[in-house]
Design a protein around this motif. Structure first.
Motif, short mmCIF file in Angstrom:
data_model
loop_
_atom_site.label_atom_id
_atom_site.label_comp_id
_atom_site.label_asym_id
_atom_site.label_seq_id
_atom_site.Cartn_x
_atom_site.Cartn_y
_atom_site.Cartn_z
N GLU A 171 0.82 -1.20 0.00
CA GLU A 171 0.00 0.00 0.00
C GLU A 171 0.86 1.27 0.00
N VAL A 172 2.06 1.18 0.54
CA VAL A 172 2.98 2.32 0.48
C VAL A 172 3.54 2.47 -0.93
N LYS A 173 3.98 1.36 -1.52
CA LYS A 173 4.53 1.41 -2.88
C LYS A 173 3.48 1.88 -3.89
N GLN A 174 2.22 1.57 -3.63
CA GLN A 174 1.16 1.93 -4.55
C GLN A 174 1.06 3.45 -4.75
N ARG A 175 1.49 4.23 -3.77
CA ARG A 175 1.47 5.69 -3.91
C ARG A 175 2.34 6.16 -5.08
N TYR A 176 3.29 5.32 -5.48
CA TYR A 176 4.23 5.69 -6.53
C TYR A 176 3.99 4.91 -7.82
N ALA A 177 2.82 4.30 -7.94
CA ALA A 177 2.53 3.46 -9.11
C ALA A 177 2.56 4.28 -10.39
N ALA A 178 3.09 3.67 -11.46
CA ALA A 178 3.21 4.33 -12.75
C ALA A 178 2.79 3.36 -13.85
N ARG A 179 2.49 3.90 -15.00
CA ARG A 179 2.25 3.07 -16.18
C ARG A 179 3.58 2.69 -16.81
N VAL A 180 3.57 1.69 -17.66
CA VAL A 180 4.78 1.28 -18.37
C VAL A 180 5.26 2.45 -19.22
N GLY A 181 6.54 2.78 -19.08
CA GLY A 181 7.10 3.93 -19.77
C GLY A 181 7.03 5.20 -18.95
N GLY A 182 6.39 5.13 -17.77
CA GLY A 182 6.28 6.29 -16.89
C GLY A 182 7.39 6.31 -15.86
N ARG A 183 7.16 7.08 -14.79
CA ARG A 183 8.15 7.23 -13.73
C ARG A 183 7.54 6.75 -12.42
N GLY A 184 8.21 5.86 -11.74
CA GLY A 184 7.71 5.40 -10.46
C GLY A 184 7.81 3.89 -10.32
N TRP A 185 6.82 3.31 -9.65
CA TRP A 185 6.83 1.89 -9.32
C TRP A 185 5.94 1.12 -10.28
#
Length: 324
Positions: A70-84
């Motif tokens: 749930e913490v990592k989800q705050r940084y979720a990104a799409r493929v080709g984006g920036r984040g997790w």
């Protein structure tokens, strides 16, 4: 020069290229040309990037990957984006038309932070990096590593221009404002990802999409394999001091298929070591948006591909592997 190892994938010491005489440079360029015609892979030493930097970066990234979902989800990104990129986000085999279950990995992905002058291109390819506040040391480590990778990429592309016989600046002149990307891929054991499904990999079989990839990997039973026509799938050679280098689809098109886009995969957690955990640092070199990639003519090139816009091509490939 070192003899080729493991499926004709040689180890190349960059020091004779950087500091040697004309004969030394010709010998290095010839070795590189032969390696890329075969498998699209080589190892490079003499690159000057300290092992300690890579170790510190891995340790910081692991701190992030071990955080609650749930913490990592705050940084979720799409493929080709920036984040997790969380579990189930990618299936790289789809890029080559191979249907596989989702890849057994998580990734942190970052890229250049220098904005582009075209607002549309800027929005598509230069989104700000997302830095996890729980791991503040990750930001300076990534910035240092990316700076080192950009310099190494420039040296490699200069070498590739010489190896192809088209001039040292043939590739680098298209890299004035590149959209290079950086993935930290975490491959945990089965206690995290579960038992692999049939045909499931840590990363499914594929070729990279862009120009040149610089990989710092760890050895493991569920590790990197490369494909050649002569040998099929074989374990990639490993040297803890070396970077693994491979070229991608755009570079293969640029060379008219003189050089092979290196087909590879990462095996699932091994049954004999189900808890095996690996982490790879993967730098993807790219062009400046809008670069027209045209095949060099014969006799250097062997296939005359239709010219493509580098980033139209890249976006199509990134969309193809998106499954989550």
């Amino acid at each position: 020069m070192p003899e080729p190892r493991s499926g004709r994938i040689p180890t190349v010491d960059l020091r004779p290229w950087l500091t040697g005489d004309a004969e030394d440079r010709r010998a290095v360029a010839g070795t590189v040309d032969r390696a890329l015609q075969n498998a699209g892979f080589l190892l490079v030493t003499g690159h000057g990037v300290e092992a300690s930097l890579r170790a510190r970066l891995r340790a910081a990234a692991r701190t992030f990957f071990l955080l609650p979902a749930e913490v990592k989800q705050r940084y979720a990104a799409r493929v080709g984006g920036r984040g997790w990129l969380g579990p189930g986000t990618e299936a790289n085999g789809y890029a080559e038309g191979t249907a596989t279950p989702p890849d057994l990995k998580e990734s942190l992905t970052f890229a250049t932070e220098e904005p582009f002058d075209d607002p549309k291109v800027n929005a598509e390819w230069y989104a700000p990096n997302v830095w996890p506040e729980e791991v503040p040391e990750l930001r300076p480590l990534c910035r240092e590593y990316l700076d080192r990778m950009a310099r190494l990429e420039h040296r490699l592309l200069t070498l590739l221009g010489e190896a192809l016989g088209v001039g040292r600046d043939f590739f680098t002149r298209h890299m004035s404002h590149p959209t290079y990307g950086f993935n930290i891929n975490w491959y945990p054991g089965v206690e995290v990802v579960g038992e692999p499904e049939p045909g499931q990999f840590r990363i499914g079989p594929h070729t990279d999409f862009g120009t040149v990839t610089i990989l710092d990997r760890q050895a493991g039973k569920g590790g990197l394999q490369v494909f050649t026509d002569e040998d099929g799938w074989t374990d990639a050679p490993y040297d803890p001091d070396a970077f693994t280098i491979n070229i991608g689809d755009l570079m293969a098109r640029w060379t008219g298929d003189r050089w092979r886009s290196g087909r590879h995969r990462v095996l699932p957690p091994p049954a004999e070591e189900p808890a095996e955990e690996l982490m790879s640092l993967v730098y993807f070199g790219e062009c400046t948006p809008g670069t027209l990639v045209e095949s060099v003519p014969a006799p250097v090139g062997r296939v005359a591909y239709e010219p493509v816009d580098s980033h139209v091509y890249l976006r199509q490939k990134l969309d193809a592997i998106t499954v989550g």
